[in-house]
Design a protein around this motif. Structure first.
Motif, PDB file in Angstrom:
ATOM      1  N   GLY A  30       6.150   8.973   2.714  1.00 23.89           N
ATOM      2  CA  GLY A  30       5.728   7.905   3.612  1.00 23.89           C
ATOM      3  C   GLY A  30       4.560   8.311   4.513  1.00 23.89           C
ATOM      4  N   GLU A  31       4.577   9.566   4.961  1.00 23.37           N
ATOM      5  CA  GLU A  31       3.497  10.012   5.829  1.00 23.37           C
ATOM      6  C   GLU A  31       2.163  10.015   5.095  1.00 23.37           C
ATOM      7  N   GLN A  32       2.204  10.507   3.865  1.00 22.40           N
ATOM      8  CA  GLN A  32       0.971  10.518   3.079  1.00 22.40           C
ATOM      9  C   GLN A  32       0.463   9.107   2.834  1.00 22.40           C
ATOM     10  N   ALA A  33       1.419   8.200   2.587  1.00 22.15           N
ATOM     11  CA  ALA A  33       1.016   6.807   2.379  1.00 22.15           C
ATOM     12  C   ALA A  33       0.252   6.292   3.587  1.00 22.15           C
ATOM     13  N   ALA A  34       0.762   6.620   4.774  1.00 24.81           N
ATOM     14  CA  ALA A  34       0.095   6.181   6.000  1.00 24.81           C
ATOM     15  C   ALA A  34      -1.267   6.857   6.137  1.00 24.81           C
ATOM     16  N   GLU A  35      -1.326   8.129   5.778  1.00 25.05           N
ATOM     17  CA  GLU A  35      -2.612   8.842   5.834  1.00 25.05           C
ATOM     18  C   GLU A  35      -3.639   8.193   4.895  1.00 25.05           C
ATOM     19  N   ILE A  36      -3.162   7.842   3.740  1.00 20.69           N
ATOM     20  CA  ILE A  36      -4.078   7.208   2.775  1.00 20.69           C
ATOM     21  C   ILE A  36      -4.661   5.941   3.380  1.00 20.69           C
ATOM     22  N   ARG A  37      -3.810   5.140   4.008  1.00 16.56           N
ATOM     23  CA  ARG A  37      -4.329   3.917   4.631  1.00 16.56           C
ATOM     24  C   ARG A  37      -5.369   4.233   5.707  1.00 16.56           C
ATOM     25  N   GLN A  38      -5.082   5.262   6.489  1.00 14.99           N
ATOM     26  CA  GLN A  38      -6.046   5.633   7.530  1.00 14.99           C
ATOM     27  C   GLN A  38      -7.377   6.055   6.922  1.00 14.99           C
ATOM     28  N   GLU A  39      -7.263   6.838   5.848  1.00 20.15           N
ATOM     29  CA  GLU A  39      -8.484   7.324   5.196  1.00 20.15           C
ATOM     30  C   GLU A  39      -9.279   6.156   4.625  1.00 20.15           C
ATOM     31  N   ILE A  40      -8.574   5.171   4.117  1.00 23.72           N
ATOM     32  CA  ILE A  40      -9.262   3.985   3.586  1.00 23.72           C
ATOM     33  C   ILE A  40     -10.068   3.313   4.694  1.00 23.72           C
ATOM     34  N   PHE A  41      -9.476   3.166   5.856  1.00 26.29           N
ATOM     35  CA  PHE A  41     -10.214   2.499   6.939  1.00 26.29           C
ATOM     36  C   PHE A  41     -11.439   3.312   7.345  1.00 26.29           C
ATOM     37  N   HIS A  94     -12.173   3.781  -4.328  1.00 20.38           N
ATOM     38  CA  HIS A  94     -11.526   3.182  -5.498  1.00 20.38           C
ATOM     39  C   HIS A  94     -10.174   3.837  -5.761  1.00 20.38           C
ATOM     40  N   GLY A  95     -10.175   5.152  -5.718  1.00 14.98           N
ATOM     41  CA  GLY A  95      -8.936   5.878  -5.998  1.00 14.98           C
ATOM     42  C   GLY A  95      -7.847   5.578  -4.983  1.00 14.98           C
ATOM     43  N   LEU A  96      -8.201   5.641  -3.724  1.00 17.94           N
ATOM     44  CA  LEU A  96      -7.173   5.476  -2.688  1.00 17.94           C
ATOM     45  C   LEU A  96      -6.685   4.027  -2.595  1.00 17.94           C
ATOM     46  N   CYS A  97      -7.594   3.068  -2.726  1.00 15.20           N
ATOM     47  CA  CYS A  97      -7.144   1.671  -2.643  1.00 15.20           C
ATOM     48  C   CYS A  97      -6.244   1.316  -3.825  1.00 15.20           C
ATOM     49  N   GLY A  98      -6.578   1.836  -4.977  1.00 15.49           N
ATOM     50  CA  GLY A  98      -5.725   1.597  -6.141  1.00 15.49           C
ATOM     51  C   GLY A  98      -4.312   2.122  -5.886  1.00 15.49           C
ATOM     52  N   MET A  99      -4.229   3.225  -5.178  1.00 13.73           N
ATOM     53  CA  MET A  99      -2.899   3.758  -4.837  1.00 13.73           C
ATOM     54  C   MET A  99      -2.227   2.871  -3.791  1.00 13.73           C
ATOM     55  N   ASP A 100      -2.979   2.537  -2.765  1.00 12.83           N
ATOM     56  CA  ASP A 100      -2.408   1.742  -1.665  1.00 12.83           C
ATOM     57  C   ASP A 100      -1.860   0.403  -2.190  1.00 12.83           C
ATOM     58  N   GLY A 103       6.597  -0.718  -1.981  1.00 10.90           N
ATOM     59  CA  GLY A 103       6.079   0.366  -1.143  1.00 10.90           C
ATOM     60  C   GLY A 103       6.497   0.219   0.319  1.00 10.90           C
ATOM     61  N   GLU A 104       6.532  -1.009   0.792  1.00 10.03           N
ATOM     62  CA  GLU A 104       6.856  -1.226   2.200  1.00 10.03           C
ATOM     63  C   GLU A 104       8.316  -0.905   2.516  1.00 10.03           C
ATOM     64  N   PHE A 105       9.155  -0.976   1.501  1.00 11.70           N
ATOM     65  CA  PHE A 105      10.566  -0.648   1.723  1.00 11.70           C
ATOM     66  C   PHE A 105      10.829   0.840   1.493  1.00 11.70           C
ATOM     67  N   ASP A 117      -5.455  13.212 -10.207  1.00  9.09           N
ATOM     68  CA  ASP A 117      -4.173  13.790 -10.610  1.00  9.09           C
ATOM     69  C   ASP A 117      -3.005  12.888 -10.237  1.00  9.09           C
ATOM     70  N   ALA A 118      -3.121  12.231  -9.099  1.00  2.00           N
ATOM     71  CA  ALA A 118      -2.049  11.313  -8.705  1.00  2.00           C
ATOM     72  C   ALA A 118      -1.947  10.162  -9.723  1.00  2.00           C
ATOM     73  N   TYR A 119      -3.076   9.676 -10.186  1.00  2.00           N
ATOM     74  CA  TYR A 119      -3.062   8.632 -11.214  1.00  2.00           C
ATOM     75  C   TYR A 119      -2.442   9.146 -12.510  1.00  2.00           C
ATOM     76  N   ALA A 120      -2.795  10.389 -12.841  1.00  2.00           N
ATOM     77  CA  ALA A 120      -2.218  10.994 -14.045  1.00  2.00           C
ATOM     78  C   ALA A 120      -0.705  11.088 -13.902  1.00  2.00           C
ATOM     79  N   HIS A 121      -0.290  11.501 -12.721  1.00  2.00           N
ATOM     80  CA  HIS A 121       1.144  11.641 -12.497  1.00  2.00           C
ATOM     81  C   HIS A 121       1.868  10.303 -12.664  1.00  2.00           C
ATOM     82  N   ARG A 122       1.328   9.298 -12.027  1.00  2.00           N
ATOM     83  CA  ARG A 122       1.978   7.991 -12.096  1.00  2.00           C
ATOM     84  C   ARG A 122       2.072   7.509 -13.550  1.00  2.00           C
TER      85      ARG A 122
END
Ligand SMILES: Cc1cc2nc3c(=O)[nH]c(=O)nc-3n(C[C@H](O)[C@H](O)[C@H](O)COP(=O)(O)OP(=O)(O)OC[C@H]3O[C@@H](n4cnc5c(N)ncnc54)[C@H](O)[C@@H]3O)c2cc1C
Ligand SMILES: Cc1cc2nc3c(=O)[nH]c(=O)nc-3n(C[C@H](O)[C@H](O)[C@H](O)COP(=O)(O)OP(=O)(O)OC[C@H]3O[C@@H](n4cnc5c(N)ncnc54)[C@H](O)[C@@H]3O)c2cc1C
Lengths: 660, 660
Positions: free
Chosen positions: A574-585, A554-560, B564-566, A479-484
């Motif tokens: 911004g918080e979600q962005a950070a969460e996404i990175r954490q989830e990727i790791f 695939h989904g999360l890295c494409g967003m990141d 994104g970083e900004f 859905d996030a991809y659809a939104h973008r």
């Protein structure tokens, strides 16, 4: 190193054979591929030994020899579908050669554009190799813009012949594969003139070399365009015509015709030939998946075997370089993308064959615009991503990745033109964008979009706001991809406003291309999610579990990687962005134990990989050392030019007696 | 096409000669460069004719010949600074060769690590080429991790000799340039053992080939490692020792020593040799600027000449491809970045020479940590960017960019290893990050950071919030860079918390690398702004105006590319992001008329560019057509293997009588 890979395979949480069979399209296909590989590896004609040290003429000849060995190799297998076998064999040869255009363009063009009589005349000769043809469209000064071609074919009613001519330097045909030295014939795209009227570009079959002597025929100036970054087994060539006369029937008349008296009869239905273009582009998407798999297989295996730095204090063993986070962050998303592209290319094939059926059986061409737009965009999206992925994989392999024996260099060099030929990627993105904007505008006027574009109503994009809830919910990610995509298409549509499409495309080109890319990212993710759903009932829970991680990664890295586009309208904060990175790791470490098994599941044979770093047994150092001995530079112990250049100086040196 | 470039030059808003002189470092340097180029283009020994079609042995020999012709060419010029002249000549040759390591590493290592007697003995022989040396550090199994090297040099007190030995396959020396076939000697980095104690890695000068016969000496197994993606004029080699004995004084004893009786005397001051490393890295930054200029010069000139699509209805002239927005959005930021890197490399040189002076005159080594950290990070940042830029430039040139004659392929292939050698880029970024985090921690503890890191207090980042005010205020843009770097360093520092640096680096590696990159982006922008300020008083208002646009474009595009970083911490909001994009498009159209003049100002000679697409006169098509005639494939009218493979089939074909 061998032991390293053995241990890695033993760690896997799932059965890689199960996945391998699934990816191969079932047990039968899986076994067929095995058989084909063993036929080829035991046939000297297909040997790749020493290939990475080939000079150009050796590479040309080696490849030609392989292609010529195909028919009997295919026949020897006695399979029901020889064409499918030949296709897989060419895939394994993994090198375009002097006959590629003959097989891939000359024959299909005659088949698609010739009339019955022309097909009957030419095809048997083509099959017996009594002629070798190429497809000569591009000119020195003209590529993308077909209407700009300058070569002319002027009808002479008296003699019922065409006069084919290159009026300027820039009209020189330039690039056709196999033209340089191999071909006797060419389909020449030339501007047709009858009775002084220009009817635009049409295809003509022109003989260019003598069948007995191979000399260029009178009026034809032909040659090779010299070394390229890659593709050097192919003799891309140039060709100039000085008033060369051909029969009236040299023009392929399956669609438009010129009658004896010079009357021009246009094609009844235009655009029927779009189908072939769609087919070739879907091929490029399939190849994108293949070459992504190839590169990531080599890189992951080497990264599992290579140990560098961070020596363990007790054992003294250095760390496997795959355990560096930056290696994982590079390689695992590519691994996931290879799966995503695999699913996308399945989808494109299906779409193409449905269209073929509908257009043949029901004369229903309605799917064409969508098919054309999607295949254009995906060709661009997937080939860009693959080109970049090959290089990224190489870089994780340090210095050794730079050697030819690693396999990255030649793979990249020969893959690279995929972003340029069959439509330059940027130009294709613009076509996709144009289609998207049209659909968007229609939708605003109340016409519902086709299925694939339903997201354009923005409905699915709203729910995506709940993404934070679960970063392992692949539908929410989708859905996030659809939104973008919805947002970028809508904005491109907004700025376009009242401008003409041409003007808008000019002023907002970069934005249009961005919208097309976002759409393609959505389509790829969509197909990955869909394929994952369809797989549920067909594989074990363990395998499904692994696939789920790949879908999410695939989904999360494409967003990141393009996070700005999700942050810009506050769809993600911004918080979600950070969460996404954490989830990727987290995902990276979950995938880590399955890395060896996952690349095994691609089932790429060592013969295909042809890589000292990527061979299945992991015996990297022994292979590098042994294979290097065969380098032609090692035949002599002195370098080229030694006697003249170095010996006179060096031989004056005397170091025998010194204490230093 | 020639006319196109002439017109483009006439459109320029500024005097490109003025800028060219400025970039060359003044009138004298400017003239010197001109003279050098004319000496080289009139000397047959330096000819690049046909180079793009060279097979490997031809390329090796051609390049060797050029290097050997250098001394007399330098002497013939009779300049005050022959070393500077030689440096420029090598730059123009633009191809690393078999003597590169001799000049670039063997001699400097002896100079830097040998003692007085050793220097006196070796250097004259090196200069007279009575020996050719290489630098053998990397092993088949060991690159980045110096302490992992396995080659041993064990002292035999009896005979006062070292025994140099390769105990394993992985200890084989692998990669040294010039080792494969050229060198008679090598500086071998080996693990020193005396009296059974391991003293770690030390340098030894070992003769490996006989001076008269060039045969490998007994106990030495040597060869070439075969073709690579590029760098093929260099014979990178492998080397195995089987208990090879060398004199005690083969060990370079400028720092540590082994006495006759086997007593090991460690170096008084450690890390003195860091200086050389810094110097080499600053060289890489300078080269980054140079190769970025090269690629963008070729691409912009060709994009100005190439016309494709969008034919004008009246004139029929197609559109110059540079007028496609995506071409401009690709090429102009690279143009700006070339200027930015130029300024950055100036700054690094200055920093290096200041350090040299201070360390020599005042024994002040305090600048070293900062110098080391900055040069590591910038080496990585600039080489990555340049590698990507060369490829991006190529892609704007369509199919022709893929031909060797364009110049991109070989430039990229030979540039590529800059991201791997002299420290793998990721590893270097980690070193930079480590330094930044240490400085950050110290600052929190009340110790003010060095000048270059003042932004770490976050003060400048606050004012950056006002960015929206003027997107043409380069200082405000710089503040945004400071803010981003400050934030990323601070966050990396926060997550690191109580973890040991090693552990933190492992778990947060990707984040650390991100912080280092952000710092480097700031440093580059900082130096660009600074250089722009310093230029104010030295150039005309027109030139300054153009430079100002480039500074802003560089700043804004760098933000747009990593938006994104900004956005992530709200430093910039979505509206500002959109404004930045708009401003970029404005800048692109303002820069457009100056494109030709701007690349002219780099002053790159056609001899250096060696590109049919990028030559100064723009006569692209004539050059392509003429140069291609010389391709070795065109010597015969038949392809390799014709008689055996093709003739039997083709000669059966008979097309003379058909009406088709
Ligand atoms: C390895 C290889 C094999 C090939 N084999 C064949 C062959 O067998 N037969 C054959 O006929 N040809 C062949 N070609 C040629 C190939 O089809 C062309 O290179 C391709 O069509 C691109 O055209 P071009 O090179 O003229 O690029 P150009 O059209 O000159 O493109 C240059 C730049 O302009 C931009 N551009 C051009 N038009 C537009 C537009 N309308 N809107 C926006 N941007 C635009 C492009 O994006 C690109 O950045 C081959 C090429 C290669 C590299
Ligand atoms: C063209 C060329 C010329 C060369 N010439 C010479 C020469 O003349 N003499 C010579 O001695 N050598 C030479 N080299 C070798 C070169 O110095 C090494 O390739 C380089 O040091 C990198 O080491 P590696 O190849 O072993 O990579 P590796 O160290 O094996 O790196 C592989 C991967 O592991 C990662 N990695 C490794 N260590 C760490 C760590 N601590 N933290 C995080 N990640 C890590 C890297 O980032 C990389 O992704 C040359 C190489 C090339 C390509």
């Amino acid at each position: 190193p061998k032991e390293d890979l053995r241990l890695e395979r033993a760690r896997a949480s799932f059965n890689s054979r199960e996945l391998e069979v699934l990816l191969a399209g079932g047990k039968d296909n899986y076994k067929l591929r095995q058989r084909i590989a063993s036929v080829m590896t035991t046939n000297e004609a297909f040997s790749k030994r020493g290939k990475y040290f080939d000079e150009r003429d050796e590479l040309y000849e080696r490849t030609l020899r392989m292609y010529l060995a195909l028919p009997s190799a295919v026949a020897s297998m006695n399979e029901k579908e020889p064409i499918a076998v030949a296709r897989i064999m060419r895939e394994l040869i993994d090198e375009p050669g002097g006959l590629d255009l003959h097989l891939g363009m000359f024959i299909p063009t005659i088949q698609g554009q010739g009339d019955e009589e022309q097909r009957k005349y030419w095809i048997p000769k083509c099959v017996k190799l009594e002629c070798v043809g190429t497809y000569a469209q591009t000119e020195l000064g003209h590529g993308t813009y077909l209407r700009g071609l300058e070569t002319t074919a002027t009808y002479d009613e008296e003699r019922e012949e065409f006069v084919v001519h290159s009026p300027t330097l820039t009209s020189t045909k330039w690039w056709p594969g196999g033209l340089g030295k191999t071909s006797t014939h060419a389909v020449v795209m030339a501007r047709l003139f009858t009775k002084g009227v220009d009817h635009g570009v049409h295809p003509f079959v022109v003989q260019i070399r003598d069948n007995k002597t191979h000399e260029p025929l009178p009026g034809c100036t032909i040659g090779d365009i010299g070394n390229k970054m890659g593709y050097n087994a192919v003799d891309n060539g140039f060709l100039r015509f000085d008033h060369v006369r051909v029969q009236r029937r040299a023009m392929l008349m399956g669609h438009s015709k010129v009658e004896r008296d010079g009357t021009y009869v246009p094609a009844p239905v235009a655009k029927v030939s779009y189908g072939t273009m769609v087919f070739i582009r879907s091929d490029i998407v399939m190849n994108a998946a293949l070459y992504m798999k190839k590169a990531v297989t080599i890189a992951i295996r080497y990264n599992l075997v290579r140990r560098q730095s961070n020596a363990d204090e007790v054992t003294g063993m250095e760390c496997q370089v795959i355990d560096y986070q930056h290696s994982q962050r590079t390689l695992f998303p590519i691994l996931a993308k290879a799966f995503a592209f695999h699913c996308t290319s399945d989808y494109m094939r299906r779409m193409y064959f449905e269209f073929q059926r509908d257009s043949r059986e029901k004369k229903d061409f309605s799917a064409l615009p969508e098919l054309h737009a999607t295949s254009s965009g995906l060709k661009a999206y997937c080939s860009w991503a693959t080109k970049d992925a090959i290089e990224a994989c190489r870089l994780t392999c340090g210095g050794h990745g730079y050697m030819n024996l690693a396999g990255f260099g030649t793979t990249l060099a020969t893959y690279a033109p995929n972003v340029t030929y069959e439509g330059d990627n940027n130009v294709l993105c613009l076509q996709t964008a144009r289609y998207l904007l049209k659909a968007h505008r229609k939708m605003l006027n109340g016409q519902p979009p086709v299925d694939a574009l339903r997201y354009l109503d923005g409905a699915s994009s709203r729910s995506a706001l709940a993404l934070g809830a679960s970063l392992r919910d692949e539908k929410a990610i989708l859905d996030a991809y659809a939104h973008r995509a919805w947002r970028l298409v809508t904005e491109a549509s907004k700025v376009t406003g009242d401008l003409s499409p041409d003007e808008a495309m000019r002023v907002h080109m970069v934005q249009w291309i961005g919208a097309a890319k976002a759409h393609c990212a959505f389509v790829v993710m969509y197909n990955f999610v869909l394929a994952y759903d369809e797989t549920r009932s067909r594989v074990s829970a363990e395998t499904l579990n692994v696939l789920h991680r790949l879908v999410c990664l695939h989904g999360l890295c494409g967003m990141d990687d393009t996070m700005g586009e999700f942050l810009e309208d506050g769809h993600i904060d911004g918080e979600q962005a950070a969460e996404i990175r954490q989830e990727i790791f987290k995902l990276l470490s979950e995938i880590r134990p399955d890395a060896a098994a996952l690349v095994d599941s691609f089932g790429l044979h060592d013969y295909f990989l042809n890589s000292a770093l990527g061979a299945k047994d992991g015996d990297v150092y022994r292979r590098l050392y042994e294979e290097v001995q065969a380098a032609p530079f090692n035949r002599k112990h002195t370098p080229p030019g030694y006697t003249e250049l170095l010996q006179p100086k060096l031989s004056r040196g005397n170091f025998g007696v010194s204490k230093l």
